[in-house]
Write an enzyme that holds these catalytic residues in place. Structure first.
Site, PDB file in Angstrom:
ATOM      1  N   HIS A 162      70.229  56.597  36.807  1.00 53.91           N
ATOM      2  CA  HIS A 162      70.590  55.520  35.877  1.00 53.91           C
ATOM      3  C   HIS A 162      70.837  55.994  34.450  1.00 53.91           C
ATOM      4  O   HIS A 162      71.446  55.260  33.663  1.00 53.91           O
ATOM      5  CB  HIS A 162      69.494  54.454  35.848  1.00 53.91           C
ATOM      6  N   ASP A 194      70.329  54.912  47.313  1.00 49.44           N
ATOM      7  CA  ASP A 194      69.246  54.175  46.665  1.00 49.44           C
ATOM      8  C   ASP A 194      69.535  52.677  46.754  1.00 49.44           C
ATOM      9  O   ASP A 194      70.684  52.263  46.850  1.00 49.44           O
ATOM     10  CB  ASP A 194      69.192  54.614  45.196  1.00 49.44           C
ATOM     11  N   HIS A 228      69.326  50.678  44.371  1.00 55.00           N
ATOM     12  CA  HIS A 228      69.976  50.309  43.121  1.00 55.00           C
ATOM     13  C   HIS A 228      71.291  51.070  42.959  1.00 55.00           C
ATOM     14  O   HIS A 228      71.395  52.238  43.339  1.00 55.00           O
ATOM     15  CB  HIS A 228      69.064  50.632  41.927  1.00 55.00           C
ATOM     16  N   ASP A 273      63.879  53.274  48.336  1.00 51.68           N
ATOM     17  CA  ASP A 273      63.479  51.913  47.980  1.00 51.68           C
ATOM     18  C   ASP A 273      64.277  50.859  48.735  1.00 51.68           C
ATOM     19  O   ASP A 273      64.154  49.664  48.455  1.00 51.68           O
ATOM     20  CB  ASP A 273      63.577  51.694  46.466  1.00 51.68           C
TER      21      ASP A 273
END
Length: 407
Positions: free
Chosen positions: A134, A170, A172, A259
């Site tokens: 990120h 991921d 995200h 995740d």
């Protein structure tokens, strides 16, 4: 056997935002201990090597010099206002002592992995502490200070690689890596993630498909909340292989945030460790088929610190080491008994393993059967199939592919 590099040093656990921050480094220690007890670290050809800090000139292949300077001084209270201008401080990215050194060490590990994969003899390399996808050129974001996958990709380009593919699984969106190369046709970024309509960072939609000089270089599959193994693997099959084969990367870089698991406390996908393992196997095969085995695998997110992360990433390490473990492998009794207490002692909180009970095996005992995507067979009443079809319709034509024909 061609060796596999694992970039690891216990000092990498110093990337630590505090005892109750979701991204707690206890998950790394638990992973390495489990992999060691199951023989992965002693497998033929595995090299465990401690990295050195990434120097500023390599960090600045991606990050603004002013940002690197701010990270270096951010722990000093007098610089709190400066740090805040760069996203440092607050609950997501709290400042901690020697933050620059800790983040630069993780980036150094991913750089070492990239050097090994490109220069050989290792063809596979794993940076289990990395995957901090990120971080932006001028700001920290989403628990990430330096964007180690982006720095490694930028180094590969500087070393003469013409085509790098980055696949991010991921939960995200891999927004920082996408941003770093959004207008660079040499890098194909593919991210499969929970839709930004319901999850941080709120980006990663199909129409984000590359800048004016690199149309089709960014690929995003925004999955509906509640997606399970069969749907996730179906989405993967409809997007990743066809685009990688069209792009013909020389190096495959992957981010393996786990995740996506049903027990993860921060997101809403419903995968099992078995489904995650199937994705690792698929990416490993693609690396051999398309890149002569040049595969750099990073860690990433994952906040079920004891019940999920160590089991998922031990299997990733084992696959990268050509020493795959059966999902039915029973966890070592002492490791399984101690893991929740280690999390409790490190965080002061009850662990996922304590609340739900620690699994007994590496896998979850889930079936990973799924219906692969075949062109034209999407179900318009399925939110999952609609998401895949939107991505294919947006991106495949930009690669000269017909979304109604190519698989």
């Amino acid at each position: 056997m061609v060796p596999t590099l694992l970039a690891w040093d216990p000092a990498m656990a110093r990337y630590d935002f505090g005892p109750q921050h979701p991204l707690h480094p206890v998950r790394l220690g638990l992973t390495m201990d489990l992999a060691g007890q199951l023989g992965v670290l002693d497998a033929a050809g595995v090299q465990v090597a401690a990295p050195s800090l990434a120097p500023d000139d390599l960090l600045e292949l991606v990050h603004d010099p002013a940002y690197v300077a701010a990270v270096r001084v951010a722990p000093e209270p007098v610089h709190a206002r400066l740090a805040a201008r760069f996203g440092l401080g607050g609950s997501d990215n709290p400042v901690f002592a020697r933050m620059h050194e800790a983040a630069a060490l993780i980036t150094g590990g991913t750089l070492d992995a990239a050097r090994a994969v490109w220069g050989g003899p290792p063809r596979h390399a794993v940076a289990i502490a990395g995957g901090l996808h990120h971080a932006m050129p001028g700001a920290a974001s989403g628990f990430c200070v330096y964007n180690d996958p982006a720095v490694a990709i930028a180094w590969l380009l500087s070393a003469g690689v013409d085509r790098v593919a980055y696949v991010d699984i991921d939960v995200h969106h891999g927004d920082g890596v996408q941003a770093a190369f959004y207008d660079d046709p040499r890098v194909l970024t593919i991210s499969l993630h929970q839709s930004g309509h319901s999850l941080f960072p709120g980006t990663g939609f199909p129409e984000e498909s590359g800048g004016p000089q690199a149309a089709g270089s960014a690929v995003n599959v925004a999955l509906p909340a509640g997606t399970r193994d069969a749907g996730w693997l179906r989405a993967f099959s409809g997007v990743v292989p066809v685009l990688l084969r069209a792009f013909r990367p020389q190096v495959l870089v992957t981010q393996h945030g786990c995740d996506t698991h049903s027990l993860d406390p921060l997101a809403d996908l419903e995968l099992s460790v078995d489904g995650q393992r199937a994705s690792y196997e698929a990416l490993h095969t693609l690396a051999h088929d398309l890149c002569e085995g040049r595969w750099l695998a990073c860690g990433g997110g994952g906040y079920a610190l004891d019940a999920v992360v160590p089991r998922a990433w031990t299997q990733l390490l084992a696959i990268a080491a050509h020493h795959p473990l059966e999902p039915s492998e029973v966890l070592p009794v002492q490791w399984r008994a101690a893991a929740p207490e280690r999390v409790r002692a490190a965080t002061g909180l009850e662990s996922v393993g304590s609340v739900n009970g620690m699994p007994r095996t590496l896998g979850d005992g889930a079936s990973v059967r799924y219906r692969p995507w075949d062109a034209g067979d999407g179900d318009p009443d399925s939110p999952l199939d609609r998401a895949v079809a939107r991505t294919r319709l947006e991106v495949l034509p930009l690669h000269g592919l017909d979304p109604s024909r190519d698989r």
